[in-house]
Scaffold this motif. Structure first.
Motif, short mmCIF file in Angstrom:
data_model
loop_
_atom_site.label_atom_id
_atom_site.label_comp_id
_atom_site.label_asym_id
_atom_site.label_seq_id
_atom_site.Cartn_x
_atom_site.Cartn_y
_atom_site.Cartn_z
N ARG A 1 -17.45 -8.18 -9.63
CA ARG A 1 -17.56 -9.60 -9.30
C ARG A 1 -18.61 -10.28 -10.16
O ARG A 1 -18.66 -11.50 -10.22
CB ARG A 1 -17.91 -9.77 -7.82
CG ARG A 1 -16.81 -9.30 -6.87
CD ARG A 1 -17.00 -9.91 -5.49
NE ARG A 1 -18.26 -9.57 -4.89
CZ ARG A 1 -18.45 -8.52 -4.10
NH1 ARG A 1 -17.45 -7.71 -3.85
NH2 ARG A 1 -19.63 -8.28 -3.55
N GLY B 1 -17.39 -10.24 -13.52
CA GLY B 1 -17.04 -11.57 -13.04
C GLY B 1 -18.15 -12.57 -13.30
O GLY B 1 -19.12 -12.32 -14.01
N GLU C 1 -20.33 -14.01 -11.15
CA GLU C 1 -21.52 -14.03 -10.30
C GLU C 1 -22.75 -13.52 -11.03
O GLU C 1 -22.69 -12.54 -11.77
CB GLU C 1 -21.31 -13.17 -9.05
CG GLU C 1 -20.36 -13.76 -8.04
CD GLU C 1 -20.23 -12.88 -6.82
OE1 GLU C 1 -19.45 -13.22 -5.94
OE2 GLU C 1 -20.91 -11.83 -6.76
N GLU D 1 -18.67 -14.92 -3.88
CA GLU D 1 -18.01 -14.07 -2.90
C GLU D 1 -17.32 -14.92 -1.84
O GLU D 1 -17.93 -15.79 -1.23
CB GLU D 1 -19.04 -13.15 -2.24
CG GLU D 1 -19.68 -12.20 -3.22
CD GLU D 1 -20.93 -11.58 -2.66
OE1 GLU D 1 -21.21 -11.81 -1.47
OE2 GLU D 1 -21.62 -10.88 -3.40
#
Length: 690
Positions: free
Chosen positions: A50, A526, A528, A626
């Motif tokens: 993520r 990702g 994040e 998230e």
């Protein structure tokens, strides 16, 4: 894990991803160049994450590294040495012993029997419920001498590696204060405030950071129970009487039969009446005798009642008995049967079993361990704590018995128990055996050791010279984020500490961002960017570096902020907006009003329910954070500061249409099983507090 070190003129980072095969624009210090030791075994492949979590070294970092890159190299070597020799990790980069078991839908399993894909009971610590989730990975480390921490008492037994992660509920005794470290690493005064208990906060801690009143959950209501009954309540009650007080008849020569009998003392007229009523509801009125049909049956379930001295006997025909044996073969309730019961039926099953067994208040004793294990599962699914222990023969019982105790408490306070001087102790010891840990999406699992049950938990480096040190490498699972958290994020470490070099120089920040960009381009990372402390109880990455992360990790020399085009967000209200249960208040109304301003179809009613949660999840997915459906500090800020998707609104309907088109492209139909599975995965609760 990857470590990044930075300095005013330096740009160094240590990363635990491999760049040696890449044509990169950043200054990489390869493992060979910084003298890395070979790993003890193979890496677990990591295809995507993520995002990235930013770390610091902790402790004191010599400010002299800003002017001497060789000191950065020495520091990175010392980090690897600590991780491999001190922590026992396979490389620069947590676990339980081999006696610890995990609860799956096939029963309790050891690491030898556990398979990837097995459904295990986990804890969704964000909302305090248990959930069945597939095991994503089983990590097993070979036997060798290593330090472990044992926590043991009458109601708990665990043996874990140092820094093992625990979900806890922490009592908040002060209001308006927050513990913070000063520039020298010492704790600052918190100021005066009323010492009033204001409730419990769910959080993650390590064994070392367990507080005096921290409560480890040993039970939680199961969120995955059936909501519609498959069986009648009367049949569930009959199964409870059968497995505790029943007997399976035998044919001549010991051949198995399906005729069964239930026995109850005539001195218990209430129990006799209950069995009679359940039999009547399930099979109809009693008959005087069973018809003689030779070795066959006529397919009609029947039962009759007889009295034998002080016993009342209920005899079930082969057709009636077969129905009970199918869900409790050999008088052991089947796990599949228990998993289909509603919450109310589980309570009925437990209450009836206790009334029939009569081993004492909230206790049940059986000779057959498998039967006792099945009852324990029912207790756990109902949300109660339980333990299982062997009871040796006594003067009144000549055989071993397996005793299930239903715990009144749903949690354990280890530090408090140890300080009370009761039979509870927390000690460090040397362990020579195998250690292991499963990985689940909730980063937790229900463990059992010596009969006691509890929930427990499951990288790049930059220096001040704008250099990035290669750590474990791209597509390799890090270890630095904490047990159960490593598959979600790469780890990037800046070479700053909590003393000495505390403020990250621009070179460190540039190096961290360089490493993150290449992790995204080549490592499947990702969008994040988080701090190590997000979702994990730690000071890492230190206040200055974490403040930079919270500002959106801007590149030095840029505009100094994120790329949002909205007004600044109002102060975060200080509590998480979540469902269930429904959260109500003016803070909810404020967030709903802002989301409506952004173009989302949401009622501004001050009640955060399922509809608000669904909007929150879609918005979080749109922003690349998230999608846990919880409005925390990041989601709150993004509602005001994130750029809008199209025109003056986020246009969620258009985004959903694009997602649907992509699903059709990928699998041919939005109703295909793969698309449904993707939707379910997207809605699965992940690491909380965004």
């Amino acid at each position: 894990m990857a470590h990044l070190s930075a300095g005013a003129a330096l740009r160094s980072v240590v990363t635990f991803a491999t760049f040696r095969e890449l044509d990169v624009a950043i200054d990489i210090v390869s493992r060979r160049d910084w003298g890395a030791r070979a790993p003890r075994g193979g890496y677990t492949r990591l295809d995507s994450t993520r995002g990235v979590k930013v770390h610091y070294t902790g402790g004191r970092v010599d400010p002299g590294i800003v002017g001497d890159h060789d000191l950065c190299v020495s520091l990175v070597r010392s980090i690897q040495r600590h991780h491999m020799d001190g922590n026992g990790w396979m490389d620069i980069g947590y676990c339980v012993d081999e006696e610890t078991e995990i609860l799956t839908q096939q029963g309790w399993k050891s690491h030898r029997d556990l398979q990837v894909g097995d459904l295990a009971l986990t804890l969704n610590h964000d909302i305090g419920v248990s959930e069945w989730q597939p095991v994503l990975e089983v990590c097993v480390f070979p036997a060798r001498r290593r330090e472990m921490i044992r926590m043991k008492g009458a109601s708990h037994s665990s043996l874990t590696t140092p820094q093992h992660r625990w979900p806890v509920e922490r009592l908040r005794r002060r209001t308006g204060t927050r513990w913070q470290r000063g520039p020298d690493g010492s704790w600052l005064p918190t100021g005066a405030a009323d010492r009033v208990a204001v409730g419990y906060e769910r959080m993650w801690v390590t064994t070392e950071t367990l507080g005096h009143w921290d409560r480890i959950p040993i039970a939680a209501p199961c969120a995955d129970l059936a909501t519609e009954p498959k069986w009648s309540d009367a049949f569930v009650e009959l199964v409870a009487w059968f497995w505790t007080e029943g007997h399976i008849m035998s044919l001549r020569g010991g051949r198995p039969a399906t005729s069964v009998a239930l026995y109850q003392a005539a001195t218990n007229p209430a129990n006799v009446a209950r069995i009679r009523a359940a039999l009547t509801e399930v099979f109809g009125p009693a008959c005087a005798a069973f018809p003689r049909v030779g070795g066959r049956t006529d397919g009609i379930p029947r039962w009759r009642e007889a009295t034998n001295r002080n016993l009342v006997e209920f005899h079930l025909s082969a057709d009636a008995g077969r129905r009970l044996i199918e869900v409790a073969p050999d008088r052991v309730p089947a796990q599949d049967f228990l998993l289909t019961l509603t919450r109310a039926q589980l309570s009925l099953f437990i209450e009836t079993s206790l009334a029939a067994d009569n081993a004492g208040k909230d206790k049940l004793a059986q000779k057959n361990r498998a039967a006792a294990e099945a009852f324990m599962l029912a207790v756990i699914l109902a949300g109660h704590g339980a333990s299982l222990r062997r009871r040796p023969p006594t003067a009144t019982c000549k055989s071993d018995m397996w005793l299930v105790n239903i715990r009144k408490q749903r949690n354990l306070t280890p530090r408090s128990a140890a300080l009370r001087g009761a039979s509870f102790a927390i000690i460090r010891e040397v362990h020579d055996g195998v250690i292991w840990c499963p990985r689940t999406a909730n980063h937790s699992w229900l463990a059992r050791r010596e009969g006691t049950v509890y929930f427990t938990g499951n990288t790049y480096i930059g220096c001040p010279h704008k250099k990035v040190f290669e750590g474990r490498g791209l597509h390799r699972l890090p270890a630095a984020n904490g047990s159960g958290l490593n598959s979600a994020h790469y780890a990037v470490l800046g070479l700053v500490g909590n003393a000495g070099l505390v403020q990250p120089p621009d070179g460190v920040l540039h190096a961290v961002l360089d490493a993150i960009e290449h992790l995204r381009e080549r490592g499947g990372a990702g969008r994040e960017i988080k701090g190590h402390r997000d979702g994990y109880s730690t000071d890492c990455p230190g206040e200055p570096l974490y403040a930079w992360v919270r500002r959106g990790a801007p590149r030095p020399g840029g505009d100094g902020g994120g790329d949002g085009d909205g007004p600044g967000a109002p102060p975060f209200p200080g509590r998480l907006l979540r469902y269930p249960p429904v959260t109500r208040g003016e803070d909810v109304r404020t967030w709903q009003r802002q989301m409506r301003t952004r173009g989302w179809d949401i009622a501004v009613d001050g009640a955060y329910g399922s509809a608000s949660r669904d909007v929150c999840r879609r918005f979080q997915r749109q922003q690349g954070v998230e999608d846990d459906g919880v409005v925390g500090p990041v989601t709150w800020r993004l509602a005001w500061e994130a750029p809008r998707a199209a025109g003056t609104a986020d246009a969620p309907e258009a985004a959903e249409a694009r997602e649907a088109e992509e699903a059709v492209e990928a699998v041919g139909s939005v109703d295909a099983p793969e698309a449904a599975e993707a939707r379910e995965t997207a809605d699965a609760p992940e690491e909380p507090r965004t």
